[in-house]
Structure formats: C-alpha cells, structure tokens
Design a protein around this motif. Structure first.
Motif, PDB file in Angstrom:
ATOM      1  N   PHE A 225      45.488  40.883  36.514  1.00 52.25           N
ATOM      2  CA  PHE A 225      45.225  39.338  35.573  1.00 52.25           C
ATOM      3  C   PHE A 225      46.101  38.410  36.438  1.00 52.25           C
ATOM      4  O   PHE A 225      45.509  37.508  36.642  1.00 52.25           O
ATOM      5  N   ALA A 226      46.829  37.889  35.667  1.00 50.24           N
ATOM      6  CA  ALA A 226      47.493  36.870  36.250  1.00 50.24           C
ATOM      7  C   ALA A 226      48.993  36.577  37.397  1.00 50.24           C
ATOM      8  O   ALA A 226      48.553  35.393  37.439  1.00 50.24           O
ATOM      9  N   ALA A 227      48.712  38.248  38.167  1.00 52.67           N
ATOM     10  CA  ALA A 227      48.600  37.457  39.497  1.00 52.67           C
ATOM     11  C   ALA A 227      47.586  37.343  40.186  1.00 52.67           C
ATOM     12  O   ALA A 227      47.725  35.832  40.922  1.00 52.67           O
ATOM     13  N   ALA A 228      45.845  37.171  40.172  1.00 53.84           N
ATOM     14  CA  ALA A 228      44.830  36.554  40.808  1.00 53.84           C
ATOM     15  C   ALA A 228      45.013  35.689  39.713  1.00 53.84           C
ATOM     16  O   ALA A 228      44.583  34.679  40.734  1.00 53.84           O
ATOM     17  N   LEU A 229      44.795  35.041  38.693  1.00 51.33           N
ATOM     18  CA  LEU A 229      44.779  33.815  37.861  1.00 51.33           C
ATOM     19  C   LEU A 229      46.231  33.038  39.202  1.00 51.33           C
ATOM     20  O   LEU A 229      46.129  32.105  38.910  1.00 51.33           O
ATOM     21  N   THR A 230      47.026  33.481  39.219  1.00 52.03           N
ATOM     22  CA  THR A 230      47.669  33.185  39.778  1.00 52.03           C
ATOM     23  C   THR A 230      47.858  32.143  41.641  1.00 52.03           C
ATOM     24  O   THR A 230      48.322  30.897  41.440  1.00 52.03           O
ATOM     25  N   LYS A 231      46.702  33.220  41.947  1.00 54.34           N
ATOM     26  CA  LYS A 231      46.214  32.327  43.385  1.00 54.34           C
ATOM     27  C   LYS A 231      46.349  30.503  43.561  1.00 54.34           C
ATOM     28  O   LYS A 231      46.808  30.218  44.253  1.00 54.34           O
ATOM     29  N   PRO A 232      45.345  30.602  42.094  1.00 54.96           N
ATOM     30  CA  PRO A 232      45.384  29.192  42.747  1.00 54.96           C
ATOM     31  C   PRO A 232      46.382  27.657  42.731  1.00 54.96           C
ATOM     32  O   PRO A 232      45.991  26.886  43.461  1.00 54.96           O
TER      33      PRO A 232
END
Length: 358
Positions: free
Chosen positions: A80-87
């Motif tokens: 979840f943290a890594a996916a939210l990092t993308k933008p």
C-alpha cells in the motif's frame, strides 16, 4: 526481516540479483529480524522508522525521491505504501508489488474480526493498487483471484513462483538436529506462524485421530505466534501433548524437515507456501489442504504428496494415515528433482529480473 516467507523470498532475490545489471537497496520499516544475517554485505539498508506500513508512506516517498530508483519493489503491508509512492516518485520510476495471499481468502479472514476493515482493504486493493506498474502473483490461482475479484487490469498481473535456494537448503539440512522423539517414530512436522490462518487447531484434532491408527506418530510445530498457548492447551485437552512438541522458531528448520517422514500443511488459505516447497527440496513429501492457494500447482497426488479437504478434521486425519502407509513408495530423490526443475532460484530469478528491467 523477521522469520517469514516473504522476508525469505526478498533475501534470496537481494542476494542473487546480477550485480552487473542491478544495484539493490533495501528499505525496512524497522531494521531488525533474523533474516538480516542472511543478506550479503553489499546491500545498503535504509530504515523508515515505521514498524506499521501505514505510517511508512511519507518516509518511503522521501527515500524514493532521494535515491531515484528505476524500480520500487514491495510486498506484504508495504504494498500500500509503495503504491501510494508512485504519484510522488520521479518520472519513470516503476512500482512493482508482490501480493502475499489470495485476496478473497485474506479479506474473509480480516472480516472475521472486522467487516468494516475488510471493506476498507478491498477498496485499497481496487483503487490504490492501480498506481502500480506490475503486480507479481505467486500462483495462477492468485492471479485469477485478483483479476476476477479485485477488478485490476490483467496486463499488470504476472505470475512468478517463489524461489528455492537449493544450495543453502542442502548446506543447512546437513547440520545436526536436536532429537525431539525416538528414531523409530513416524515423524510429522509443520513449520509456520502459530496463527488462525494455519489451522493448527484442525491439525491437532486430526492428529489425535491419527494416533488411534498410528500410535508411533509424533508431531512437531516449528514456529511462534499468538495461538501458541491455546494450541498447547488443546493438545493437553486431547491428551496428545506428550506426542506433540512446540520448540518455537528455528533459524534452520531444514535439518528437521529432512529427518521428518511427512510435512503437513493444514492452512485455511495460503499465497505460495515456501515451507511446503522447501520440504520438497529436502525430499520430504507433503500432506496439504486443498485450500485457496498454490497447493494444486505444487503437489501432485501420490507423487510428492497428498491432499485433504480444507478445514475438515476427518479428511485430514484420513489423508495423514494414508500418507504414513504410502510414504515409503515415494522416491525422495525424484521429489527433490521435480522441485528443483520448477522452483530453484536459477529458474525463478530471471523472471524477476525481467520484470525489474522492463
């Protein structure tokens, strides 16, 4: 880097990635755990000071912006943290997630304690995961589950089985072990976290039935977890505690796996059971439940193991009794070779490297 399957997979990948093509860095919520000792010396480790993944996102964003990696690869709660990092990542940074369990089974487990939390997690799967460039699924079962129930684009899904480091297992399996039971006993073993997912309550009840037919049978649980006390009480209530051993977590379970006659995987659900495949790498056949998992993609009935119905005490007991009677007809060298040909790190690593380079 505590003692779990995902941490073990990450240690294998970090150690074996081709250094001519990749420069690996490791970000941890907290710098602790037994698998830290397994890492080779050239891996730079960053501590996010956030043991809970939901608090790690700001620190991870800051780290990614500083390092400017080509790929961010995450697993378990850090997905979840890594996916939210993308933008917020530098342009061109890819985010690859490795899913830990079949989502529908995991969400059903969460809903058992909190239906509201399960609904929240489902929304995260369907919305936050869309930021990822690729999602590694540990089995075809998991891939189909995510595609059908989480409404994620099929083009982002890739099945890669977990790797087995045969060289490491062979070395550790040769180490001496403590003898919990007599050498003429029929030794059953299981390795895993003592928690609801593993259905060890079902296994203990099945083992009590097995003892009626096979009084030489013994059972060893290698692992720790929140259910330890309740499982020890259940063993006493079933009057089988003198034939059951709880030695706790061992950094080297392989020497015990190799000495065992049968490995039992009684789980209610799994992603891809590393310990099941590692048992096969030791030449030890497996009794597994037919649960939501990769089990059907690993075990061939009567060749390297046997199947029991999920969460069914009578079926598990019958299958273990059958395994005890048939185990000597199986060839441990053939079991090992079949495992090596499909799951050796030499087979799996190139698939991960391809994903990281895309």
């Amino acid at each position: 880097m505590i003692g779990g399957g995902a941490e073990n997979v990450f240690s294998h990948l970090l150690n074996h990635l081709n250094r001519d093509r990749f420069e690996p860095f490791l970000a941890l919520g907290a710098r602790k755990g037994v698998f830290l000792d397994k890492l080779v010396g050239d891996i730079k480790i960053f501590e996010l000071n956030a043991e809970h993944a939901r608090r790690a996102t700001p620190a991870l964003i800051k780290l990614v912006r500083e390092l400017k990696p080509q790929t961010v690869f995450a697993t378990l709660g850090m997905n979840f943290a890594a996916a939210l990092t993308k933008p917020f990542a530098p342009r061109g940074t890819r985010v690859v997630l490795r899913e830990g369990n079949s989502p529908t089974a995991f969400l059903a487990d969460v809903a058992r304690q909190s239906p509201l939390r399960a609904k929240f997690y489902r929304k995260i799967y369907r919305n936050v995961y869309r930021f990822a460039d690729a999602i590694i699924c540990q089995s075809d079962y998991m891939l189909n589950d995510i595609e059908q129930n989480m409404q994620l684009p099929p083009r982002k899904l890739k099945r890669i089985y977990n790797p087995v480091d045969f060289e490491q297992i062979d070395r550790l399996a040769a180490e001496p072990t403590e003898d919990f039971f007599n050498s003429d006993d029929v030794r059953l073993i299981t390795v895993g976290r003592l928690a609801f997912q593993k259905a060890y309550d079902t296994l203990l009840r099945a083992f009590a039935v097995v003892r009626e037919t096979n009084p030489a049978a013994t059972l060893t649980f290698m692992g720790e977890g929140e259910d330890r006390e309740s499982l020890e009480r259940l063993a006493q209530e079933l009057r089988i505690n003198q034939y059951v051993n709880f030695p706790g977590f061992h950094k080297n379970p392989y020497s015990y796996m190799k000495k065992a006659d049968i490995f039992v995987l009684s789980s209610r659900y799994e992603g891809f059971s590393n310990v099941m495949v590692e048992s096969l790498a030791c030449g030890t056949p497996v009794v597994a439940t037919d649960c939501p998992s990769a089990n059907r993609e690993v075990i061939t009935e009567g060749v390297n193991g046997w199947f029991a119905e999920n969460e069914n005490v009578a079926s598990l007991a019958d299958t273990i009794n059958r395994a005890i009677s048939e185990r000597k007809s199986l060839n441990d060298a053939a079991i090992r070779q079949n495992c090596r040909s499909r799951f050796a790190i030499e087979q799996i690593l190139p698939q991960y490297e391809e994903q990281f380079e895309k």
